[in-house]
Design an enzyme around this catalytic site. Structure first.
Site, PDB file in Angstrom:
ATOM      1  N   ARG A   8       3.049  21.851  30.574  1.00 25.32           N
ATOM      2  CA  ARG A   8       4.546  22.456  31.083  1.00 25.32           C
ATOM      3  C   ARG A   8       4.956  23.548  30.446  1.00 25.32           C
ATOM      4  O   ARG A   8       5.250  24.313  30.942  1.00 25.32           O
ATOM      5  CB  ARG A   8       5.234  21.134  31.006  1.00 25.32           C
ATOM      6  CG  ARG A   8       4.932  19.841  31.744  1.00 25.32           C
ATOM      7  CD  ARG A   8       6.148  18.734  31.251  1.00 25.32           C
ATOM      8  NE  ARG A   8       5.757  17.515  31.948  1.00 25.32           N
ATOM      9  CZ  ARG A   8       4.896  16.409  31.764  1.00 25.32           C
ATOM     10  NH1 ARG A   8       4.505  16.666  30.283  1.00 25.32           N
ATOM     11  NH2 ARG A   8       4.892  15.199  32.236  1.00 25.32           N
ATOM     12  N   ILE A   9       4.620  23.350  28.951  1.00 23.16           N
ATOM     13  CA  ILE A   9       5.238  24.411  28.195  1.00 23.16           C
ATOM     14  C   ILE A   9       4.561  25.552  28.336  1.00 23.16           C
ATOM     15  O   ILE A   9       5.138  26.810  28.522  1.00 23.16           O
ATOM     16  CB  ILE A   9       5.315  23.804  26.525  1.00 23.16           C
ATOM     17  CG1 ILE A   9       6.257  22.736  26.601  1.00 23.16           C
ATOM     18  CG2 ILE A   9       5.871  25.286  25.853  1.00 23.16           C
ATOM     19  CD1 ILE A   9       6.179  22.132  25.016  1.00 23.16           C
ATOM     20  N   ARG A  42       1.344  22.090  17.414  1.00 26.48           N
ATOM     21  CA  ARG A  42       1.455  21.212  16.205  1.00 26.48           C
ATOM     22  C   ARG A  42       0.621  22.025  15.107  1.00 26.48           C
ATOM     23  O   ARG A  42      -0.291  22.802  15.487  1.00 26.48           O
ATOM     24  CB  ARG A  42       0.547  19.846  16.648  1.00 26.48           C
ATOM     25  CG  ARG A  42       1.507  18.819  17.421  1.00 26.48           C
ATOM     26  CD  ARG A  42       2.541  18.371  16.502  1.00 26.48           C
ATOM     27  NE  ARG A  42       3.457  17.363  16.985  1.00 26.48           N
ATOM     28  CZ  ARG A  42       4.564  17.604  17.585  1.00 26.48           C
ATOM     29  NH1 ARG A  42       4.813  19.016  17.823  1.00 26.48           N
ATOM     30  NH2 ARG A  42       5.268  16.985  18.318  1.00 26.48           N
ATOM     31  N   GLU A  61       3.831  20.089   7.136  1.00 26.50           N
ATOM     32  CA  GLU A  61       5.304  20.227   7.347  1.00 26.50           C
ATOM     33  C   GLU A  61       5.930  19.136   6.414  1.00 26.50           C
ATOM     34  O   GLU A  61       5.386  17.841   6.404  1.00 26.50           O
ATOM     35  CB  GLU A  61       5.738  19.847   8.586  1.00 26.50           C
ATOM     36  CG  GLU A  61       5.262  21.204   9.622  1.00 26.50           C
ATOM     37  CD  GLU A  61       6.056  20.915  10.752  1.00 26.50           C
ATOM     38  OE1 GLU A  61       7.102  20.140  11.034  1.00 26.50           O
ATOM     39  OE2 GLU A  61       5.571  21.439  11.676  1.00 26.50           O
ATOM     40  N   HIS A  96      10.273  24.921  12.649  1.00 27.10           N
ATOM     41  CA  HIS A  96      10.271  23.740  13.629  1.00 27.10           C
ATOM     42  C   HIS A  96      11.537  23.768  14.409  1.00 27.10           C
ATOM     43  O   HIS A  96      12.019  22.799  14.771  1.00 27.10           O
ATOM     44  CB  HIS A  96       9.855  22.461  13.174  1.00 27.10           C
ATOM     45  CG  HIS A  96       9.130  21.651  14.144  1.00 27.10           C
ATOM     46  ND1 HIS A  96       7.950  20.598  13.677  1.00 27.10           N
ATOM     47  CD2 HIS A  96       9.213  21.345  15.397  1.00 27.10           C
ATOM     48  CE1 HIS A  96       7.658  20.070  14.776  1.00 27.10           C
ATOM     49  NE2 HIS A  96       8.254  20.473  15.744  1.00 27.10           N
TER      50      HIS A  96
END
Length: 302
Positions: A159-160, A243, A272, A290
């Protein structure tokens, strides 16, 4: 005792969301916004009907072994769920949900933001100006890289990635190529001006900009390692809004230091919230904390 289901919310959420939660559930809100940690998560699983968790909550098999287990669902605030041991959840009868679709446009916008920033040196330029170092316009000052008409390589075509392709091709006239083991229908790719490549290596060799849009799985961990980074062109840029552990940050630092690639734009990191210190010192790297889905509209929709 309340007749309404009890929901533990692990972090602060936008006000409209917390108001709706308080209206519909016996909601235990995290007003100080501190991570619950393993012990807090276990206690929530024992004392609530549902856990509304986020991508920073590590729901390991050990955490999910909490007894006696009361919770029936892990409602994840985010599209990625690699922080949840889904096999352990399934074994315990815990449903797991996520939030696809609603964050597609916001994250695609962030990917294009990173691409434009690193190409046009805007982060570097703002630091230069704020430091009082700008002495005025001159023809050779802080020259960047053209974006319009260049080749964008997408790793993954979900989708992205499709939303990024739409912006890049129809907005900036970019040639779009992609690799995905589960590609979209040919007519969908064609509508985005996107051409498939059979192998990831082909995308890396051809693209001026490589944008990562693959899920975090054991197979994609360090997908962009020293060998694959070396396949990119010396004038190419890496963009990551997927990610953090898809990229081997040590190998990325090495590639950037040796000028094997021109730069990188990162919104996610391997450990992170820690960022590899060397990246913080590089002017040809744009670093965001992020922010992929961080619009008011998107976070409320999530």
């Amino acid at each position: 005792m309340s007749a309404r289901p009890t929901v533990v919310v692990t972090r602060r959420l936008p006000d409209p969301v917390e108001q709706e939660l308080a209206r519909d559930f016996d909601a235990r809100l995290n007003t100080d916004d501190r991570p619950l940690g393993p012990d807090g998560l276990r206690e929530a699983l024992k004392s609530a009907d549902a856990l509304l968790c986020t991508v920073t909550d590590k729901l390991t098999a050990e955490v999910l072994s909490a007894e006696p287990l009361r919770a029936r669902i892990l409602a994840n605030f985010g599209v990625g769920f690699n922080h949840i041991d889904t096999e352990a959840a399934k074994a315990r009868g815990l449903a797991v949900s996520n939030t696809p679709d609603v964050l597609t446009d916001a994250t695609a916008d962030t990917a294009m933001t990173l691409l434009l920033m690193v190409a046009r040196r805007t982060g570097e330029g703002e630091r230069h100006l704020r430091a009082g170092q700008w002495t005025g316009w001159r023809p050779t000052h802080m020259l960047g890289t053209h974006v319009s008409g260049k080749t964008l390589g997408l790793v993954g075509m979900g989708r992205i990635a499709r939303a990024v392709a739409q912006r890049a091709h129809h907005g900036f006239g970019m040639k779009v190529i992609f690799h995905d083991p589960y590609p979209p229908p040919a007519d969908v790719a064609a509508s985005l001006g996107a051409e498939p490549r059979a192998r990831l290596e082909q995308v890396l060799k051809e693209a001026d900009f490589v944008s990562l849009h693959c899920p975090a799985t054991p197979e994609t961990r360090h997908l962009m390692n020293k060998e694959r980074l070396s396949l990119m062109r010396a004038d190419a840029y890496l963009i990551n809004t997927a990610r953090g552990d898809v990229v081997d940050e040590a190998a990325l630092v090495e590639a950037l230091t040796a000028r094997k690639i021109a730069g990188a734009g990162l919104d996610v990191y391997e450990k992170e919230p820690q960022v590899t210190p060397a990246l913080l010192m590089m002017e040809n790297v744009v670093l965001l904390p992020h922010l992929g889905s961080a619009t008011r509209e998107t976070r409320v929709a999530m």
